[in-house]
Design a protein around this motif. Structure first.
Motif, PDB file in Angstrom:
ATOM      1  N   ASP A   1       9.625 -56.467  46.677  1.00 42.25           N
ATOM      2  CA  ASP A   1      11.261 -55.579  47.570  1.00 42.25           C
ATOM      3  C   ASP A   1      11.238 -54.431  47.835  1.00 42.25           C
ATOM      4  OD1 ASP A   1      13.858 -56.131  48.372  1.00 42.25           O
ATOM      5  OD2 ASP A   1      13.818 -57.057  46.470  1.00 42.25           O
ATOM      6  N   LEU A   2      11.695 -53.618  49.139  1.00 38.22           N
ATOM      7  CA  LEU A   2      11.945 -52.587  48.984  1.00 38.22           C
ATOM      8  C   LEU A   2      13.063 -52.349  49.288  1.00 38.22           C
ATOM      9  CD1 LEU A   2       8.048 -51.384  50.352  1.00 38.22           C
ATOM     10  CD2 LEU A   2       9.501 -51.824  47.707  1.00 38.22           C
ATOM     11  N   THR A   3      13.774 -53.339  49.626  1.00 34.39           N
ATOM     12  CA  THR A   3      15.140 -53.150  50.198  1.00 34.39           C
ATOM     13  C   THR A   3      16.548 -52.438  49.680  1.00 34.39           C
ATOM     14  OG1 THR A   3      16.104 -55.439  48.907  1.00 34.39           O
ATOM     15  CG2 THR A   3      15.242 -56.316  51.912  1.00 34.39           C
ATOM     16  N   SER A   4      15.713 -52.074  48.447  1.00 39.29           N
ATOM     17  CA  SER A   4      17.053 -50.913  48.232  1.00 39.29           C
ATOM     18  C   SER A   4      17.258 -49.991  47.969  1.00 39.29           C
ATOM     19  CB  SER A   4      16.927 -51.086  46.576  1.00 39.29           C
ATOM     20  OG  SER A   4      15.188 -50.376  46.300  1.00 39.29           O
ATOM     21  N   LEU A   5      15.520 -49.997  49.195  1.00 42.31           N
ATOM     22  CA  LEU A   5      15.890 -48.751  50.220  1.00 42.31           C
ATOM     23  C   LEU A   5      16.632 -48.089  51.294  1.00 42.31           C
ATOM     24  CD1 LEU A   5      11.882 -47.787  50.566  1.00 42.31           C
ATOM     25  CD2 LEU A   5      13.519 -46.601  49.291  1.00 42.31           C
ATOM     26  N   ARG A   6      17.496 -46.779  51.288  1.00 43.55           N
ATOM     27  CA  ARG A   6      18.463 -46.906  52.275  1.00 43.55           C
ATOM     28  C   ARG A   6      18.355 -45.377  52.849  1.00 43.55           C
ATOM     29  NH1 ARG A   6      22.584 -43.641  51.993  1.00 43.55           N
ATOM     30  NH2 ARG A   6      22.760 -42.060  50.303  1.00 43.55           N
ATOM     31  N   LEU A   7      18.009 -44.676  52.376  1.00 38.44           N
ATOM     32  CA  LEU A   7      17.032 -43.780  53.507  1.00 38.44           C
ATOM     33  C   LEU A   7      15.606 -42.793  52.552  1.00 38.44           C
ATOM     34  CD1 LEU A   7      17.735 -40.677  54.949  1.00 38.44           C
ATOM     35  CD2 LEU A   7      19.384 -40.099  52.633  1.00 38.44           C
ATOM     36  N   LEU A   8      14.982 -41.930  53.785  1.00 40.59           N
ATOM     37  CA  LEU A   8      13.833 -41.848  52.794  1.00 40.59           C
ATOM     38  C   LEU A   8      13.638 -40.067  53.984  1.00 40.59           C
ATOM     39  CD1 LEU A   8      11.237 -44.307  54.882  1.00 40.59           C
ATOM     40  CD2 LEU A   8      12.022 -44.056  52.434  1.00 40.59           C
ATOM     41  N   GLY A   9      12.632 -39.142  53.029  1.00 45.45           N
ATOM     42  CA  GLY A   9      12.323 -37.953  53.279  1.00 45.45           C
ATOM     43  C   GLY A   9      11.066 -37.802  53.199  1.00 45.45           C
ATOM     44  N   THR A  10      10.419 -36.644  53.616  1.00 41.27           N
ATOM     45  CA  THR A  10       8.874 -36.301  54.299  1.00 41.27           C
ATOM     46  C   THR A  10       9.541 -34.401  53.704  1.00 41.27           C
ATOM     47  OG1 THR A  10       8.559 -35.104  56.206  1.00 41.27           O
ATOM     48  CG2 THR A  10       8.421 -37.950  55.861  1.00 41.27           C
TER      49      THR A  10
ATOM     50  N   VAL B   1      14.398 -38.614  56.812  1.00 41.77           N
ATOM     51  CA  VAL B   1      15.122 -36.878  56.927  1.00 41.77           C
ATOM     52  C   VAL B   1      13.203 -35.987  56.227  1.00 41.77           C
ATOM     53  CG1 VAL B   1      16.991 -36.952  56.271  1.00 41.77           C
ATOM     54  CG2 VAL B   1      15.548 -36.430  54.368  1.00 41.77           C
ATOM     55  N   ASP B   2      12.997 -35.432  57.902  1.00 41.57           N
ATOM     56  CA  ASP B   2      11.321 -34.663  58.137  1.00 41.57           C
ATOM     57  C   ASP B   2      12.026 -33.186  56.901  1.00 41.57           C
ATOM     58  OD1 ASP B   2       9.457 -32.837  58.112  1.00 41.57           O
ATOM     59  OD2 ASP B   2       9.011 -34.058  60.245  1.00 41.57           O
ATOM     60  N   THR B   3      12.354 -32.523  56.167  1.00 42.48           N
ATOM     61  CA  THR B   3      12.910 -31.039  55.897  1.00 42.48           C
ATOM     62  C   THR B   3      11.720 -30.418  55.265  1.00 42.48           C
ATOM     63  OG1 THR B   3      12.179 -31.786  53.607  1.00 42.48           O
ATOM     64  CG2 THR B   3      14.143 -32.899  54.052  1.00 42.48           C
ATOM     65  N   TRP B   4      11.749 -29.280  56.325  1.00 45.30           N
ATOM     66  CA  TRP B   4      11.072 -27.607  56.533  1.00 45.30           C
ATOM     67  C   TRP B   4      11.696 -27.100  55.642  1.00 45.30           C
ATOM     68  CZ3 TRP B   4      11.766 -23.092  57.145  1.00 45.30           C
ATOM     69  CH2 TRP B   4      10.829 -22.090  57.786  1.00 45.30           C
ATOM     70  N   TRP B   5      10.611 -26.584  54.930  1.00 43.49           N
ATOM     71  CA  TRP B   5      11.448 -25.733  53.851  1.00 43.49           C
ATOM     72  C   TRP B   5      10.247 -24.807  53.150  1.00 43.49           C
ATOM     73  CZ3 TRP B   5      12.403 -25.607  48.691  1.00 43.49           C
ATOM     74  CH2 TRP B   5      12.129 -27.113  47.826  1.00 43.49           C
ATOM     75  N   GLN B   6      10.475 -24.026  52.225  1.00 44.91           N
ATOM     76  CA  GLN B   6       9.215 -23.649  51.515  1.00 44.91           C
ATOM     77  C   GLN B   6       9.885 -22.744  50.352  1.00 44.91           C
ATOM     78  OE1 GLN B   6       9.262 -19.937  54.710  1.00 44.91           O
ATOM     79  NE2 GLN B   6       7.068 -20.408  55.149  1.00 44.91           N
ATOM     80  N   THR B   7       9.044 -22.557  49.275  1.00 43.47           N
ATOM     81  CA  THR B   7       9.021 -21.644  48.142  1.00 43.47           C
ATOM     82  C   THR B   7       9.406 -20.711  48.698  1.00 43.47           C
ATOM     83  OG1 THR B   7       7.245 -22.967  47.472  1.00 43.47           O
ATOM     84  CG2 THR B   7       7.562 -20.660  46.436  1.00 43.47           C
TER      85      THR B   7
ATOM     86  N   THR C   1      16.459 -29.702  59.225  1.00 47.43           N
ATOM     87  CA  THR C   1      16.538 -31.102  58.992  1.00 47.43           C
ATOM     88  C   THR C   1      17.342 -31.569  59.951  1.00 47.43           C
ATOM     89  OG1 THR C   1      16.691 -32.655  56.754  1.00 47.43           O
ATOM     90  CG2 THR C   1      17.888 -30.656  56.560  1.00 47.43           C
ATOM     91  N   PRO C   2      17.273 -33.635  59.595  1.00 47.47           N
ATOM     92  CA  PRO C   2      18.327 -33.690  60.122  1.00 47.47           C
ATOM     93  C   PRO C   2      19.349 -34.205  58.683  1.00 47.47           C
ATOM     94  CG  PRO C   2      16.433 -35.133  60.455  1.00 47.47           C
ATOM     95  CD  PRO C   2      15.765 -33.629  59.562  1.00 47.47           C
ATOM     96  N   LEU C   3      20.453 -34.438  59.266  1.00 43.91           N
ATOM     97  CA  LEU C   3      21.911 -35.387  58.585  1.00 43.91           C
ATOM     98  C   LEU C   3      21.377 -35.965  58.997  1.00 43.91           C
ATOM     99  CD1 LEU C   3      24.145 -32.344  58.385  1.00 43.91           C
ATOM    100  CD2 LEU C   3      22.280 -32.096  57.010  1.00 43.91           C
ATOM    101  N   PRO C   4      21.144 -37.277  57.548  1.00 44.60           N
ATOM    102  CA  PRO C   4      21.043 -38.333  58.572  1.00 44.60           C
ATOM    103  C   PRO C   4      21.716 -39.724  58.838  1.00 44.60           C
ATOM    104  CG  PRO C   4      20.931 -38.726  56.313  1.00 44.60           C
ATOM    105  CD  PRO C   4      21.645 -37.250  56.435  1.00 44.60           C
TER     106      PRO C   4
END
Ligand code: 7RM
Length: 647
Positions: free
Chosen positions: A378-387, A412-418, A426-429
């Motif tokens: 049951d994955l229905t607790s999820l409300r937001l995903l990121g990569t 939210v596909d988040t681009w950043w670096q060390t 990134t998107p703001l969801p």
């Protein structure tokens, strides 16, 4: 001729669901745009206002001092990061809220409230002091994903010791080189770490490393696996013994906003490891603001970032940013397929995870293992995903969206670096519509641009080099002990502008599409192709799970395009499939990208954080021995197997 040609077409678009939008911190594109405008028109005013949300023991005098390429943020200000993450919340109703929920690989669990975590951090801060660690000293952390790792980081931050976390899967040599570069005085480790049911001998690696790292005077060892480990009297100490004797009172040391918080090594391609230095105030500010707005974190959330703390994502988004926001951060010790490929989904269900942040490489593995595994839970607790970590291929994005997110969770596909310390594109969801494979728009205060080789902005749709035009609060400050290398690596190619090393294009809506590392660009008959687009075309074939493309020297074309392809589980190899895949790429993006050679492989060489090491694949494609650094390679046997799999 474009510097990097863009050939991929992707037109799907996903608006934020209205229920999500209504409850989100940023609720509309208009709101995003207005705030963004202000953040770049008046960056100092913007960041100054945002910094009011942190606890400062002394207010800053100037928001930014920019002596290109050296930045100081919140000049004259003093604060303590552990105080912002802990004491601030313990003084509120959050005192007994879960700060850290943890699950070990064997299935054991622990919950630390904010109150508990503060006490542990204070005690370990006192342990470090008792070992002679003072403000400014470096402390190495070489640990499994257990709560003590976060405690050790926060304890360093509390007393102003600069930590350097080394991923627990790295070898003794890699650890030795990093400890030498940092001149660490103490290493915090564990007897061992669980990984796929086996034990990784951390303490033995430390012993081997210390034979060549004379700066280290003391080793603190957490008992995790219970194995017998050799102890060097006087140098080695059990964590639990030192903690028992330590007081739980330890005032947070007020530190300059520019006090170095951590050094994190990224493997340069050769030679000396490159220690990226982050400081305190600006780092904390951008990490915590992105946490709040990108992950839209609320008090009710149970947030899980699957990254290891040995990676910058673990620093910023497992430990510091969630705690700064008073959130509940979840931490898992082990492998995603232990004991079975549904471990992540079992965890999501068991702990009621609401926000999940993971890497494309993991998503592609889940696709390959089959959707029967997530379907069991049951994955229905999820409300937001990121990569984060690599470009996500649109097909993997769609799978994540429908199979894991049930079609209801924004991604939210988040681009950043060390080097950037915190999320940059990134998107703001609740505000920004997403397109599979695009990181969408810049975060507040971030001014990225796509430029040609002369540093001029390219028109929409054209590929080029991704740069950042203005300093940002969580930017790296230097390379440890080597400011020349800092200037050389990041600020020379386009004078006065930060060069990311990535290729990108911007579409007509201003969305950014990362095309991969510039060093990986393939030059086929004068066409310069980014890896991401060709790989995505391959991955869009129903039988392909993962692909990596590289160039091989070719007399006629300059470079020939070689594709390494991992098939979905259970697909049999045949010559027909090879031809079919080549045609599929032609159909998706055109004849210039037709692979000259396709090699099927059970696995691809990757770093510990899941990035494909195309540098090694280039050597294999050209029939060369690998000369470069392989210390960050996850699975050494992959290289040998790849060499055997000739077309
Ligand atoms: C956070 C992290 C940085 C490099 C970066 C890119 C690639 C990371 C994305 C991405 C496309 C993304 N730090 N990268 N995130 N590419 N889309 N969302 O990964 O220093 O280890 O790596 O990773 O090439 O320059 S890192």
């Amino acid at each position: 001729m474009a510097d990097i040609e863009s050939v991929l077409k992707e037109s799907r678009i996903f608006e934020p669901p209205s229920t999500f939008r209504q409850a989100a911190h940023v609720k509309s594109l208009e709101e995003y745009r207005a705030l963004y405008r202000r953040s770049v028109d008046e960056p100092e005013a913007f960041w100054g206002e945002q910094a009011e949300s942190l606890r400062w023991s002394k207010r800053w005098e100037r928001v930014l001092e920019w002596d290109p390429p050296f930045a100081s943020w919140f000049v004259g200000g003093c604060l303590n990061l552990s105080e912002n993450c802990l004491d601030r919340h313990v003084a509120t109703w959050r005192k007994n809220k879960a700060a850290l929920v943890w699950e070990g690989e064997p299935g054991d669990t622990r919950v630390l409230t904010y109150h508990d975590l503060l006490r542990e951090v204070c005690r370990f801060a006192n342990v470090l002091k008792a070992l002679g660690v003072v403000k400014g000293d470096r402390v190495g952390i070489y640990m499994p994903m257990i709560p003590e790792a976060a405690v050790a980081m926060l304890a360093c931050a509390r007393i102003g010791a600069t930590h350097s976390v080394v991923f627990g899967g790295f070898s003794a040599e890699a650890l030795r080189d990093r400890m030498n570069d940092a001149q660490a005085r103490v290493i915090v480790t564990a007897d061992g770490a669980y990984r796929r049911g086996a034990v990784v001998p951390l303490k033995a690696n430390v012993d081997a490393a210390l034979a060549g790292a004379p700066s280290v005077e003391n080793v603190v060892v957490v008992r995790r696996t219970g194995e017998e480990v050799p102890f060097h009297a006087g140098r080695d100490h059990w964590w639990h013994e030192l903690m028992e004797a330590a007081s739980a009172q330890c005032p947070a040391e007020p530190l300059d906003a520019e006090h170095p918080l951590f050094i994190l090594y990224t493997s340069g391609t050769t030679g000396r490891p490159k220690g990226v230095v982050h400081t305190t105030g600006g780092y904390l500010l951008q990490a915590s603001l992105t946490m709040k707005l990108v992950f839209d974190v609320k008090d009710e959330d149970t947030y899980w970032c699957t990254a290891d703390i040995g990676w910058v994502t673990g620093h910023s988004y497992v430990v510091y940013a969630p705690l700064a926001n008073g959130a509940t951060t979840f931490m898992y010790e082990g492998a995603p397929n232990h004991p079975e490929p549904d471990r992540f989904w079992r965890i999501v269900e068991r702990h009621g995870i609401t926000v999940l942040y993971t890497a494309p490489t993991a998503i592609r593995a889940f696709v390959r293992w089959g959707e029967q595994w997530p379907r069991k839970h049951d994955l229905t607790s999820l409300r937001l995903l990121g990569t984060v970590g690599e470009p996500i291929n649109p097909e993997a994005w769609m799978w994540y969206h429908s199979v894991i997110g049930g079609g209801r969770c924004p991604i939210v596909d988040t681009w950043w670096q060390t080097e950037t310390g915190a999320i940059m594109i990134t998107p703001l969801p609740g505000a920004i519509a997403t397109k599979p494979g695009s990181g969408t728009l810049p975060f507040f205060g971030v001014e990225p641009e796509v430029v040609d080789k002369d540093g001029h902005a390219v028109p929409p749709g054209a590929g080029g080099y991704l740069v950042i035009k203005k300093p940002w609060p969580s930017m790296l400050r230097t390379v440890y002990g080597d400011p020349e290398r800092y200037v050389e690596t990041y600020w020379k190619r386009f004078p006065g502008i930060y060069f990311t090393g990535d290729g990108a294009r911007r579409d007509a809506d201003g969305y950014f599409w990362i095309m991969g590392r510039v060093d990986d660009v393939i030059n086929v008959a004068g066409h310069r192709l980014g890896t991401m687009e060709v790989e995505s075309a391959l991955v869009s074939h129903p039988r392909v799970a993962e692909a990596a493309v590289v160039g091989r020297p070719d007399e006629l074309k300059g470079q020939a395009l070689v594709a390494f392809v991992t098939l979905q589980a259970g697909i049999a190899l045949n010559e027909g499939l090879r031809a079919e895949l080549k045609e599929h790429v032609v159909k998706e993006i055109g004849a210039i990208a037709r692979p000259d050679e396709i090699r099927f492989s059970e696995a691809l060489p990757k770093t510990r954080s899941g990035k494909i090491m195309r540098r090694l694949l280039r050597d294999i494609a050209a029939g060369r021995d690998t000369i470069g650094d392989t210390t960050t390679l996850e699975d050494y046997s992959v290289l040998a197997r790849l060499r055997e799999e000739e077309e």
